[in-house]
Design a protein around this motif. Structure first.
Motif, PDB file in Angstrom:
ATOM      1  N   LYS A  37      -0.424-105.996 -42.534  1.00  0.00           N
ATOM      2  CA  LYS A  37       1.029-106.245 -42.548  1.00  0.00           C
ATOM      3  C   LYS A  37       1.695-105.597 -41.324  1.00  0.00           C
ATOM      4  CE  LYS A  37       4.649-106.241 -46.013  1.00  0.00           C
ATOM      5  NZ  LYS A  37       5.026-105.856 -47.374  1.00  0.00           N
ATOM      6  N   PHE A  38       1.312-104.354 -41.059  1.00  0.00           N
ATOM      7  CA  PHE A  38       1.838-103.616 -39.910  1.00  0.00           C
ATOM      8  C   PHE A  38       1.464-104.314 -38.603  1.00  0.00           C
ATOM      9  CE2 PHE A  38       1.066-100.540 -36.536  1.00  0.00           C
ATOM     10  CZ  PHE A  38       2.268 -99.862 -36.472  1.00  0.00           C
ATOM     11  N   ALA A  39       0.196-104.662 -38.457  1.00  0.00           N
ATOM     12  CA  ALA A  39      -0.294-105.246 -37.206  1.00  0.00           C
ATOM     13  C   ALA A  39       0.339-106.599 -36.904  1.00  0.00           C
ATOM     14  CB  ALA A  39      -1.821-105.376 -37.254  1.00  0.00           C
ATOM     15  N   MET A  40       0.696-107.340 -37.921  1.00  0.00           N
ATOM     16  CA  MET A  40       1.306-108.658 -37.694  1.00  0.00           C
ATOM     17  C   MET A  40       2.647-108.528 -36.962  1.00  0.00           C
ATOM     18  SD  MET A  40      -0.780-111.015 -38.597  1.00  0.00           S
ATOM     19  CE  MET A  40       0.313-112.430 -38.567  1.00  0.00           C
ATOM     20  N   LYS A  41       3.263-107.369 -37.022  1.00  0.00           N
ATOM     21  CA  LYS A  41       4.518-107.152 -36.287  1.00  0.00           C
ATOM     22  C   LYS A  41       4.254-107.005 -34.787  1.00  0.00           C
ATOM     23  CE  LYS A  41       8.483-104.045 -35.892  1.00  0.00           C
ATOM     24  NZ  LYS A  41       9.223-102.911 -36.451  1.00  0.00           N
ATOM     25  N   ILE A  81       6.591 -98.016 -42.927  1.00  0.00           N
ATOM     26  CA  ILE A  81       5.140 -97.914 -42.874  1.00  0.00           C
ATOM     27  C   ILE A  81       4.732 -97.632 -41.435  1.00  0.00           C
ATOM     28  CG2 ILE A  81       2.973 -99.187 -43.211  1.00  0.00           C
ATOM     29  CD1 ILE A  81       4.687-100.957 -45.224  1.00  0.00           C
ATOM     30  N   PHE A  82       3.816 -96.694 -41.243  1.00  0.00           N
ATOM     31  CA  PHE A  82       3.290 -96.425 -39.907  1.00  0.00           C
ATOM     32  C   PHE A  82       1.856 -95.948 -40.026  1.00  0.00           C
ATOM     33  CE2 PHE A  82       5.241 -92.513 -41.321  1.00  0.00           C
ATOM     34  CZ  PHE A  82       4.450 -91.495 -40.827  1.00  0.00           C
ATOM     35  N   HIS A  83       1.191 -95.810 -38.893  1.00  0.00           N
ATOM     36  CA  HIS A  83      -0.209 -95.404 -38.896  1.00  0.00           C
ATOM     37  C   HIS A  83      -0.416 -94.209 -37.983  1.00  0.00           C
ATOM     38  CE1 HIS A  83      -1.341 -96.761 -34.829  1.00  0.00           C
ATOM     39  NE2 HIS A  83      -0.379 -97.662 -35.022  1.00  0.00           N
ATOM     40  N   GLY A  84      -1.567 -93.609 -38.126  1.00  0.00           N
ATOM     41  CA  GLY A  84      -1.913 -92.476 -37.277  1.00  0.00           C
ATOM     42  C   GLY A  84      -3.335 -92.030 -37.571  1.00  0.00           C
ATOM     43  N   TYR A 144       9.271-101.825 -41.089  1.00  0.00           N
ATOM     44  CA  TYR A 144      10.209-101.650 -42.197  1.00  0.00           C
ATOM     45  C   TYR A 144       9.889-102.715 -43.236  1.00  0.00           C
ATOM     46  CZ  TYR A 144      14.492-101.961 -44.932  1.00  0.00           C
ATOM     47  OH  TYR A 144      15.403-102.016 -45.965  1.00  0.00           O
ATOM     48  N   ASP A 145       9.501-102.302 -44.422  1.00  0.00           N
ATOM     49  CA  ASP A 145       9.227-103.209 -45.533  1.00  0.00           C
ATOM     50  C   ASP A 145      10.469-103.234 -46.416  1.00  0.00           C
ATOM     51  OD1 ASP A 145       8.437-104.473 -47.904  1.00  0.00           O
ATOM     52  OD2 ASP A 145       6.404-103.659 -47.797  1.00  0.00           O
ATOM     53  N   ALA A 146      11.299-104.260 -46.224  1.00  0.00           N
ATOM     54  CA  ALA A 146      12.568-104.352 -46.952  1.00  0.00           C
ATOM     55  C   ALA A 146      12.346-104.525 -48.445  1.00  0.00           C
ATOM     56  CB  ALA A 146      13.402-105.502 -46.392  1.00  0.00           C
ATOM     57  N   ASP A 147      11.323-105.279 -48.819  1.00  0.00           N
ATOM     58  CA  ASP A 147      11.066-105.522 -50.239  1.00  0.00           C
ATOM     59  C   ASP A 147      10.692-104.230 -50.967  1.00  0.00           C
ATOM     60  OD1 ASP A 147      11.567-108.251 -49.912  1.00  0.00           O
ATOM     61  OD2 ASP A 147       9.460-108.680 -49.475  1.00  0.00           O
TER      62      ASP A 147
END
Length: 158
Positions: free
Chosen positions: A117-121, A55-58, A47-50
């Motif tokens: 950004k996604f992977a850092m989660k 965002i997701f991948h596939g 979830y990108d609050a800003d």
């Protein structure tokens, strides 16, 4: 345009709903599938609050991509924050429902930024993220849901 929660006494604040989106690791993405059947799949997401986006991948091809190309309207649901408030056999549970429009990220530079950004989660550190991105980061398709409406509620399961 979007319905309000029927039992508004169960509604949680938008800030609480956004916090559940921020903290949860998985949700269910529902798209419009073939022959009028909905297609719901569990996904990891960020979830990108800003940016007010999910965002997701596939994969770059497949049923989900076909469905999104045919209709960009989606529903995304997360649930969690189970808690006990009195009766131990009947926990409280929060959920958030998001409505929006989903698109494939086509620009390679934007894709690389979003992958990181996604992977850092999900990964323990930036070094691991960089290693994974070096080996397979360019093969991934990133998706963004522009959030049009979100709501959350807390209910007791009894």
């Amino acid at each position: 345009m979007f319905r309000s929660i029927r039992r508004n006494k169960n509604e949680i604040s938008i800030d609480e709903a956004k916090e559940l989106l921020r903290c949860s690791r998985r949700g269910i993405l529902a798209v419009n599938g073939d022959n009028g059947y909905p297609y719901g799949i569990p996904i990891n997401y960020l979830y990108d609050a800003d940016a007010h986006k999910i965002i997701f991948h596939g994969a770059k091809v497949g049923y989900k991509v076909d469905c999104l190309k045919a209709c960009d309207k989606v529903c995304f649901t997360v649930f969690g924050n189970e808690s006990i408030k009195g009766e131990s056999w009947a926990p409280f549970l929060q959920s958030v429902v998001v409505f929006g429009r989903c698109h494939l990220v086509e620009n390679q530079k934007d894709t690389i930024k979003l992958v990181k950004k996604f992977a850092m989660k999900y990964y323990p550190d930036e070094e691991t993220v960089d290693a994974v991105m070096a080996s397979s980061g360019r093969a991934v398709q990133m998706f963004e849901i522009d959030i049009e409406h979100l709501s959350g509620k807390e209910v007791q399961e009894r």
